[in-house]
Design an enzyme around this catalytic site. Structure first.
Site, PDB file in Angstrom:
ATOM      1  CE  LYS A  88      60.098  44.270 -15.589  1.00  0.00           C
ATOM      2  NZ  LYS A  88      59.774  45.320 -14.650  1.00  0.00           N
ATOM      3  CD  GLU A 110      52.449  48.004 -13.557  1.00  0.00           C
ATOM      4  OE1 GLU A 110      51.368  47.611 -13.007  1.00  0.00           O
ATOM      5  OE2 GLU A 110      53.388  47.542 -13.319  1.00  0.00           O
ATOM      6  CB  SER A 372      67.131  42.847 -16.146  1.00  0.00           C
ATOM      7  OG  SER A 372      67.328  43.933 -17.262  1.00  0.00           O
TER       8      SER A 372
HETATM    9  C1  LIG Z   1      64.308  43.974 -19.369  1.00  0.00           C
HETATM   10  C2  LIG Z   1      64.067  44.698 -18.492  1.00  0.00           C
HETATM   11  N1  LIG Z   1      65.015  45.248 -17.491  1.00  0.00           N
HETATM   12  C3  LIG Z   1      64.756  46.036 -16.427  1.00  0.00           C
HETATM   13  C4  LIG Z   1      63.725  46.619 -16.258  1.00  0.00           C
HETATM   14  C5  LIG Z   1      63.161  47.651 -15.381  1.00  0.00           C
HETATM   15  O1  LIG Z   1      62.413  47.174 -14.282  1.00  0.00           O
HETATM   16  P1  LIG Z   1      63.064  46.734 -12.845  1.00  0.00           P
HETATM   17  O2  LIG Z   1      63.687  47.978 -12.455  1.00  0.00           O
HETATM   18  O3  LIG Z   1      61.832  46.462 -11.949  1.00  0.00           O
HETATM   19  O4  LIG Z   1      63.532  45.642 -12.973  1.00  0.00           O
HETATM   20  C6  LIG Z   1      62.539  46.370 -17.461  1.00  0.00           C
HETATM   21  C7  LIG Z   1      61.297  46.942 -17.110  1.00  0.00           C
HETATM   22  O5  LIG Z   1      60.296  46.941 -17.736  1.00  0.00           O
HETATM   23  C8  LIG Z   1      62.783  45.189 -18.254  1.00  0.00           C
HETATM   24  O6  LIG Z   1      61.823  44.880 -19.229  1.00  0.00           O
END
Ligand SMILES: Cc1ncc(COP(=O)(O)O)c(C=O)c1O
Length: 387
Positions: A88, A110, A372
């Site tokens: 993020k 948000e 992620s």
């Molecule tokens: C660690 C992590 N991975 C994935 C996501 C999912 O978001 P996005 O699909 O936008 O990557 C989030 C959302 O809060 C997150 O904190």
């Protein structure tokens, strides 16, 4: 990936559907982003922050023990090692710089899992902006640690619920959009995924494409084939997946976005409009339904418009996995690799584990998975479920 058309659409999806009061503000964000993204002074400063503040490039880790266990070669793109613990931060640093460039003094955001809120509060502290984060009451409960982190960073966290449910990312987004209406002069709405009105799905993808561009170059060095057979990422709104796919869409790699079984909007969603854009949303008789996932970051009832477009064109696939599959994969990867993934990322890993088991991933294939975020924020949740 394709550029959206002049109205911000990817094929049939996307666009800008907003109350009159927000139209000028969204158009101003688009104009500012177009100008900034073409300005070397902006992109140089953005890249400087990514390197010297966020800790990029993040490594690609070869998972020897997991690979042996599954019979496929697994590589992880380590967004868990970026500052604040998830991908993020890439998007937020870009948007916070944009806010400063356009003379805004405040960020509105948000958040679901809280990682986007933490990243926004962090960038606000860094660039001396004030910050208000809207968060569903249910997520405030699930992610208490992240609420505390945001407050330590100087942000105000506003819990949100609705008459019909406890409040997750959908309610938080409603509240953030309502707040922006009253504060368009002084505040930039720092949206956290590839969703919302144009230009957000496109702009957030551009700020996240650093994941895919880095991974593509790293794979070119690591792999004899230069490109992995399959590229996998979890999908909530879809920002880490969009950023990852951006690096591989022009290659033969198979692209797989993994949704939560209770939030599989690409597959089970129906065409609709919510939060300023057209996409697939979980709904029944025009009522948007509650999504469910053990991970707060994946229980949004919709998905970014470009993903539905990629699915419709057959360029990417969007299977889903259950909470239990994600938890099983999380335990396996933690034990075998000493890496505790975020519950969101555990969904991507769960698909790999299952696809290797069923032979959908042929033995010997090479799979790149975007990790992620790290699982520290989820430890309490995981503990409750495993008890
Ligand atoms: C660690 C992590 N991975 C994935 C996501 C999912 O978001 P996005 O699909 O936008 O990557 C989030 C959302 O809060 C997150 O904190």
């Amino acid at each position: 990936m394709t550029e959206p058309d002049a109205t911000g659409r990817f094929g049939r999806f996307g666009g800008r559907f907003l109350p009159e009061a927000l139209m000028p503000a969204a158009k101003a964000v688009e104009a500012a982003f177009r100008e900034a993204w073409a300005d070397p002074a902006f992109t140089t400063e953005y890249r400087r922050l990514l390197t010297h503040y966020a800790g990029r490039p993040t490594p690609v880790t070869e998972c020897a023990r997991l690979s042996r266990a599954l019979g496929v070669r697994v590589l992880l793109k380590r967004e868990d090692l970026a500052h604040t613990g998830s991908h993020k931060i890439n998007n937020v640093l870009g948007q916070a710089l944009l806010a400063r460039r356009t003379g805004k003094r405040k960020l509105i955001a948000e958040t679901g899992a809280g990682q986007h809120g933490v990243a926004t509060a962090t960038a606000a502290a860094l660039l001396d902006l004030s910050c208000t984060v809207y968060m569903g009451e249910e997520d405030v409960r699930r992610q208490a640690l992240n609420v505390f982190r945001m407050e330590l960073l100087g942000a105000e966290v506003v819990p949100v619920s609705s008459a019909t449910n406890a409040g997750t990312l959908k309610e938080a987004t409603n509240a953030a959009l309502r707040a922006w209406v009253n504060e368009t002069e002084e505040a930039h709405y720092c949206l956290g995924s590839v969703m919302g009105p144009h230009p957000y799905p496109w702009m957030v993808r551009e700020f996240q494409r650093v994941i895919g561009d880095e991974a593509r170059a790293q794979c070119a060095e690591l792999l004899p084939t230069a490109v992995p057979d399959v590229v996998v990422a979890c999908v909530g709104g879809g920002s880490n997946a969009a950023g990852t796919f951006a690096g591989f869409v022009g290659t033969p790699a198979r692209l797989v976005g993994v949704e939560a079984a209770g939030g599989s909007a690409v597959d089970k969603g129906v065409l609709g409009v919510l939060h300023g854009f057209t996409s697939h949303f979980l709904q029944e008789e025009s009522q948007v339904l509650e999504a469910h996932s053990i991970s707060a970051g994946l229980d949004y009832p919709g998905v970014g418009p470009e993903h539905v477009h990629l699915a419709e064109r057959g360029r990417a696939q969007y299977p889903s996995v259950t909470d239990e599959q994600a938890l099983r994969a999380l335990r396996l990867v933690t034990r075998l690799e000493g890496i505790l993934p975020a519950l969101e990322s555990a969904h991507a890993l769960a698909w790999v584990v299952d696809a290797a088991g069923t032979g959908e991933l042929p033995a010997g294939s090479t799979v790149l998975v975007t990790l992620s975020g790290r699982g520290d924020k989820d430890v309490q949740q995981i503990r409750e479920h495993l008890r």
